[in-house]
Design a protein around this motif. Sequence first.
Motif, PDB file in Angstrom:
ATOM      1  N   ASN A 184       0.823  -1.209   0.000  1.00  0.00           N
ATOM      2  CA  ASN A 184       0.000   0.000   0.000  1.00  0.00           C
ATOM      3  C   ASN A 184       0.857   1.259   0.000  1.00  0.00           C
ATOM      4  N   CYS A 185       1.917   1.232  -0.808  1.00  0.00           N
ATOM      5  CA  CYS A 185       2.854   2.356  -0.865  1.00  0.00           C
ATOM      6  C   CYS A 185       2.344   3.425  -1.833  1.00  0.00           C
ATOM      7  N   PRO A 186       2.688   4.686  -1.583  1.00  0.00           N
ATOM      8  CA  PRO A 186       2.351   5.737  -2.544  1.00  0.00           C
ATOM      9  C   PRO A 186       2.970   5.433  -3.904  1.00  0.00           C
ATOM     10  N   VAL A 187       2.267   5.774  -4.951  1.00  0.00           N
ATOM     11  CA  VAL A 187       2.742   5.517  -6.309  1.00  0.00           C
ATOM     12  C   VAL A 187       3.537   6.714  -6.792  1.00  0.00           C
ATOM     13  N   ALA A 188       4.747   6.469  -7.271  1.00  0.00           N
ATOM     14  CA  ALA A 188       5.576   7.555  -7.806  1.00  0.00           C
ATOM     15  C   ALA A 188       4.996   8.044  -9.130  1.00  0.00           C
ATOM     16  N   PRO A 189       5.023   9.360  -9.403  1.00  0.00           N
ATOM     17  CA  PRO A 189       4.496   9.868 -10.663  1.00  0.00           C
ATOM     18  C   PRO A 189       5.350   9.423 -11.841  1.00  0.00           C
ATOM     19  N   ASN A 190       4.709   9.278 -12.993  1.00  0.00           N
ATOM     20  CA  ASN A 190       5.440   8.918 -14.198  1.00  0.00           C
ATOM     21  C   ASN A 190       6.260  10.087 -14.693  1.00  0.00           C
ATOM     22  N   ALA A 191       7.330   9.782 -15.412  1.00  0.00           N
ATOM     23  CA  ALA A 191       8.152  10.831 -16.015  1.00  0.00           C
ATOM     24  C   ALA A 191       7.390  11.487 -17.162  1.00  0.00           C
ATOM     25  N   PRO A 192       7.655  12.774 -17.455  1.00  0.00           N
ATOM     26  CA  PRO A 192       7.007  13.434 -18.588  1.00  0.00           C
ATOM     27  C   PRO A 192       7.281  12.686 -19.881  1.00  0.00           C
ATOM     28  N   MET A 193       6.242  12.557 -20.706  1.00  0.00           N
ATOM     29  CA  MET A 193       6.379  11.813 -21.955  1.00  0.00           C
ATOM     30  C   MET A 193       6.482  12.720 -23.171  1.00  0.00           C
ATOM     31  N   LYS A 194       6.026  13.979 -23.060  1.00  0.00           N
ATOM     32  CA  LYS A 194       5.978  14.816 -24.256  1.00  0.00           C
ATOM     33  C   LYS A 194       6.200  16.277 -23.903  1.00  0.00           C
ATOM     34  N   LEU A 195       7.068  16.920 -24.635  1.00  0.00           N
ATOM     35  CA  LEU A 195       7.267  18.357 -24.532  1.00  0.00           C
ATOM     36  C   LEU A 195       6.909  18.989 -25.869  1.00  0.00           C
ATOM     37  N   THR A 196       6.213  20.123 -25.837  1.00  0.00           N
ATOM     38  CA  THR A 196       5.910  20.854 -27.065  1.00  0.00           C
ATOM     39  C   THR A 196       6.516  22.246 -26.966  1.00  0.00           C
ATOM     40  N   ALA A 197       6.983  22.766 -28.113  1.00  0.00           N
ATOM     41  CA  ALA A 197       7.618  24.079 -28.159  1.00  0.00           C
ATOM     42  C   ALA A 197       6.702  25.062 -28.872  1.00  0.00           C
ATOM     43  N   THR A 198       6.574  26.261 -28.286  1.00  0.00           N
ATOM     44  CA  THR A 198       5.753  27.313 -28.877  1.00  0.00           C
ATOM     45  C   THR A 198       6.551  28.600 -28.907  1.00  0.00           C
ATOM     46  N   ALA A 199       6.670  29.209 -30.117  1.00  0.00           N
ATOM     47  CA  ALA A 199       7.370  30.484 -30.244  1.00  0.00           C
ATOM     48  C   ALA A 199       6.500  31.594 -29.693  1.00  0.00           C
ATOM     49  N   VAL A 200       7.047  32.358 -28.742  1.00  0.00           N
ATOM     50  CA  VAL A 200       6.317  33.459 -28.125  1.00  0.00           C
ATOM     51  C   VAL A 200       6.767  34.795 -28.696  1.00  0.00           C
ATOM     52  N   SER A 201       8.044  34.915 -28.998  1.00  0.00           N
ATOM     53  CA  SER A 201       8.613  36.127 -29.564  1.00  0.00           C
ATOM     54  C   SER A 201       9.901  35.736 -30.277  1.00  0.00           C
ATOM     55  N   PRO A 202      10.541  36.657 -30.968  1.00  0.00           N
ATOM     56  CA  PRO A 202      11.794  36.317 -31.656  1.00  0.00           C
ATOM     57  C   PRO A 202      12.892  35.800 -30.730  1.00  0.00           C
ATOM     58  N   ASN A 203      12.794  36.091 -29.432  1.00  0.00           N
ATOM     59  CA  ASN A 203      13.836  35.644 -28.519  1.00  0.00           C
ATOM     60  C   ASN A 203      13.311  34.803 -27.361  1.00  0.00           C
ATOM     61  N   GLN A 204      12.080  34.253 -27.482  1.00  0.00           N
ATOM     62  CA  GLN A 204      11.564  33.394 -26.422  1.00  0.00           C
ATOM     63  C   GLN A 204      10.780  32.232 -27.011  1.00  0.00           C
ATOM     64  N   VAL A 205      11.070  31.039 -26.490  1.00  0.00           N
ATOM     65  CA  VAL A 205      10.333  29.828 -26.844  1.00  0.00           C
ATOM     66  C   VAL A 205       9.840  29.188 -25.559  1.00  0.00           C
ATOM     67  N   ASN A 206       8.579  28.832 -25.480  1.00  0.00           N
ATOM     68  CA  ASN A 206       8.045  28.136 -24.318  1.00  0.00           C
ATOM     69  C   ASN A 206       8.050  26.639 -24.566  1.00  0.00           C
ATOM     70  N   LEU A 207       8.566  25.879 -23.596  1.00  0.00           N
ATOM     71  CA  LEU A 207       8.498  24.430 -23.628  1.00  0.00           C
ATOM     72  C   LEU A 207       7.414  24.008 -22.652  1.00  0.00           C
ATOM     73  N   ALA A 208       6.401  23.285 -23.142  1.00  0.00           N
ATOM     74  CA  ALA A 208       5.262  22.918 -22.305  1.00  0.00           C
ATOM     75  C   ALA A 208       5.172  21.411 -22.210  1.00  0.00           C
ATOM     76  N   TRP A 209       4.955  20.941 -20.987  1.00  0.00           N
ATOM     77  CA  TRP A 209       4.693  19.528 -20.750  1.00  0.00           C
ATOM     78  C   TRP A 209       3.217  19.369 -20.472  1.00  0.00           C
ATOM     79  N   ALA A 210       2.510  18.634 -21.301  1.00  0.00           N
ATOM     80  CA  ALA A 210       1.074  18.437 -21.143  1.00  0.00           C
ATOM     81  C   ALA A 210       0.842  17.180 -20.322  1.00  0.00           C
ATOM     82  N   ALA A 211       0.593  17.348 -19.021  1.00  0.00           N
ATOM     83  CA  ALA A 211       0.332  16.207 -18.155  1.00  0.00           C
ATOM     84  C   ALA A 211      -1.037  15.610 -18.431  1.00  0.00           C
ATOM     85  N   SER A 212      -1.975  16.437 -18.869  1.00  0.00           N
ATOM     86  CA  SER A 212      -3.300  15.969 -19.256  1.00  0.00           C
ATOM     87  C   SER A 212      -3.869  17.006 -20.197  1.00  0.00           C
TER      88      SER A 212
END
Length: 222
Positions: A184-212
């Motif tokens: 009855n141990c706590p379950v460890a969370p899974n590692a992130p499976m997917k990262l997506t990149a979105t250009a926000v400006s000429p000098n910024q990119v956001n990396l997003a992990w979609a957990a759900s």
Amino acid sequence: YSVEALSDEGTSEPSNIAGATVPSSGRPISTDVLDINAGGGAVGTWVADEFFAGGTATSTGATINTSLIPNPAPQAVYQTNRFGTFTYTIPGFTANSSYIVDLHFAETFWTMPGQRQFNVVINGNEVLKNFDILAFAGGKNVATVQSFLVTADNTGTITIQFVPGAADDPQVNGIEIGMPCTANCPVAPNAPMKLTATAVSPNQVNLAWAASTTTGVTYSVF
């Protein structure tokens, strides 16, 4: 790790290098056997500092953020520490039996990643290499834990050595040793499976992990 941006015009210069720590080998504790407040006195079930050789005790009055730890030690444990080059030689365990060793940390002195990096060896096995408390916790005065499955030696002793690494002195705030959870141990969370990149400006990119489909974590890369 470093990040490069790719466009029709080519590849950018790489970002500054950032480190990542491999998840530790421990698991939840079912029952504590011994909790040591490194550099401090007894508080709750945590005993005063003992079984050490070397190092120096120090303390802070700062409030420590313990929100990242499911079962944190008392606040006072993170407000004291032992630093320098030192060893804990802890007897009294069952020879050749398995235990969980949770090392509790909070960086209360340095303010930037890379300023403290040290190694930890348990019963002859290096379990942390150039460990950076502040980088792993995400900031100063933030508590974090590294957990390890350890076998007591044939005398029933667990030996924990704190050895200088790439920068400054080793440090530890608390040592928690207990029996591994097996049911009855706590379950460890899974590692992130997917990262997506979105250009926000000429000098910024956001990396997003979609957990759900409704939640996620976004990191900005400049």
